[in-house]
Design an enzyme around this catalytic site. Structure first.
Site, PDB file in Angstrom:
ATOM      1  N   ARG A 106       0.827  -1.213   0.000  1.00  0.00           N
ATOM      2  CA  ARG A 106       0.000   0.000   0.000  1.00  0.00           C
ATOM      3  C   ARG A 106       0.857   1.257   0.000  1.00  0.00           C
ATOM      4  NH1 ARG A 106      -4.283  -2.567   4.178  1.00  0.00           N
ATOM      5  NH2 ARG A 106      -5.799  -3.283   2.635  1.00  0.00           N
TER       6      ARG A 106
ATOM      7  N   ASN B 280      -6.464   2.330  -1.619  1.00  0.00           N
ATOM      8  CA  ASN B 280      -5.159   1.904  -1.132  1.00  0.00           C
ATOM      9  C   ASN B 280      -4.587   0.771  -1.969  1.00  0.00           C
ATOM     10  OD1 ASN B 280      -6.321  -0.530  -0.129  1.00  0.00           O
ATOM     11  ND2 ASN B 280      -6.824   0.478   1.791  1.00  0.00           N
TER      12      ASN B 280
ATOM     13  N   HIS C 175      -6.687  -5.324  -0.891  1.00  0.00           N
ATOM     14  CA  HIS C 175      -7.638  -5.749   0.122  1.00  0.00           C
ATOM     15  C   HIS C 175      -7.196  -7.097   0.655  1.00  0.00           C
ATOM     16  CE1 HIS C 175     -11.221  -6.705   2.323  1.00  0.00           C
ATOM     17  NE2 HIS C 175     -11.306  -7.848   1.665  1.00  0.00           N
TER      18      HIS C 175
END
Length: 146
Positions: A50, A64, A67
């Site tokens: 990220r 970002n 996941h």
């Protein structure tokens, strides 16, 4: 991020979905991707995915880039969302996985790399992703006609 917002966010553009499976997978993946706040990740965890690939937090609070499920129950639900016909089994069978990789995945990937080399496209990653989608050996007859 709540589940409906997560689905909306993930469906807002092109995505790549993986199912990772190994002992302690959730915690290890969280360490790889880093904190969800991109600015915080860049400051305190600069070598995480990220921090490296997340979008500028000034312009995008949610993007970002990665996941990871926060529990086995959440992972099960999310896997079935993207792969509804999956037969989820919590046991790791290395022999079965290696057999699948060697006998199913690698022949397709090797053929795709050969085609990629012949084609030499301007955007090889996108070309290969499209080739994989169209040459998926698990694709149903109706999917093949699309």
């Amino acid at each position: 991020m709540r589940y409906p917002q997560l689905v909306e966010h993930l469906a807002s553009g092109p995505i790549v979905v993986y199912v990772l499976m190994k002992t302690n997978c959730i915690d290890e993946w969280k360490r790889c991707v880093g904190p969800p706040n991109v600015a915080f990740a860049r400051t305190y965890h600069p070598l995480t995915l990220r921090a490296i690939y997340g979008l500028d937090p000034e312009t995008s609070a949610a993007a970002n880039g990665f996941h990871g499920s926060d529990s086995r129950l959440a992972a099960h639900k999310e896997i079935l969302f993207f792969f509804p016909y999956s037969d989820l089994d919590d046991t790791l069978n290395l022999d079965v996985m290696m057999d699948f990789i060697q006998n199913v995945m690698m022949p397709v990937i090797n053929k795709g790399f050969g085609e990629l080399y012949k084609e030499n496209p301007d955007d090889p990653l996108r070309w290969f992703a499209n080739w994989i989608m169209h040459n998926n050996p698990n694709k149903s007859e109706s999917d093949a006609r699309k």
